[in-house]
Design a protein around this motif. Structure first.
Motif, mmCIF file in Angstrom:
data_model
loop_
_atom_site.group_PDB
_atom_site.id
_atom_site.type_symbol
_atom_site.label_atom_id
_atom_site.label_comp_id
_atom_site.label_asym_id
_atom_site.label_seq_id
_atom_site.Cartn_x
_atom_site.Cartn_y
_atom_site.Cartn_z
ATOM 1 N N SER A 185 0.825 -1.198 0.000
ATOM 2 C CA SER A 185 0.000 0.000 0.000
ATOM 3 C C SER A 185 0.867 1.258 0.000
ATOM 4 N N VAL A 229 -9.384 0.222 -10.666
ATOM 5 C CA VAL A 229 -8.884 0.491 -9.310
ATOM 6 C C VAL A 229 -9.986 0.465 -8.246
ATOM 7 N N ARG A 247 -9.809 -0.878 -4.553
ATOM 8 C CA ARG A 247 -8.411 -0.865 -4.083
ATOM 9 C C ARG A 247 -7.931 0.541 -3.756
ATOM 10 N N MET A 286 -3.855 3.769 -1.791
ATOM 11 C CA MET A 286 -3.778 2.698 -2.769
ATOM 12 C C MET A 286 -3.394 1.407 -2.055
ATOM 13 N N ASN A 287 -4.245 0.416 -2.159
ATOM 14 C CA ASN A 287 -4.015 -0.872 -1.511
ATOM 15 C C ASN A 287 -3.923 -1.980 -2.551
ATOM 16 N N ASP A 288 -3.363 -3.114 -2.129
ATOM 17 C CA ASP A 288 -3.272 -4.297 -2.988
ATOM 18 C C ASP A 288 -2.655 -3.950 -4.347
ATOM 19 N N LEU A 289 -1.548 -3.252 -4.287
ATOM 20 C CA LEU A 289 -0.914 -2.769 -5.513
ATOM 21 C C LEU A 289 -0.325 -3.915 -6.331
ATOM 22 N N THR A 290 -0.356 -3.736 -7.640
ATOM 23 C CA THR A 290 0.214 -4.704 -8.582
ATOM 24 C C THR A 290 1.228 -3.986 -9.470
ATOM 25 N N ASP A 346 0.140 -1.138 -11.629
ATOM 26 C CA ASP A 346 -0.105 0.172 -11.053
ATOM 27 C C ASP A 346 1.114 1.090 -11.121
#
Length: 110
Positions: free
Chosen positions: A17, A62, A65, A81-85, A88
């Motif tokens: 995050s 998004v 997330r 911003m959570n659970d980033l990949t 992103d």
């Protein structure tokens, strides 16, 4: 001076995050709609979040997330911003009052 300044970017591992900040000066940001956008290398600038007097909105990519919010006492808008990949990864910009900030780099990598 009327401007927007983003901060809070950095390197984060997948699943991590970050919270980005967009600090406004020279005007009251709560009077304006504020958008966050991002631009990945070699791609166009895409919208990722909006906040207005009526609420918030996000694209499907998004939603769930990312969360946009305001702190009117600090004249600042945030993007949690959570659970980033890795998808992103981009430079993130805020926009309000016909202004763009300078951007802050977010890199998601292991």
């Amino acid at each position: 001076q009327v401007q927007l300044v983003e901060s809070g970017g950095g390197l984060v591992q997948p699943g991590g995050s970050l919270r980005l900040s967009c600090a406004a000066s020279g005007f009251t940001v709560s009077r304006y709609a504020v958008n966050w956008h991002r631009q990945a290398p070699g791609k166009g600038r895409d919208w990722v979040a909006s906040i207005t007097g009526d609420g918030t909105n996000y694209p499907d990519s998004v939603r769930g997330r990312f969360t946009i919010s305001r702190d009117n006492s600090k004249n600042t808008v945030y993007l949690q911003m959570n659970d980033l990949t890795p998808e992103d990864t981009a430079v993130y910009y805020c926009r309000a009052n016909a202004l763009w900030g300078q951007g802050t780099q977010v890199t998601v990598s292991s």
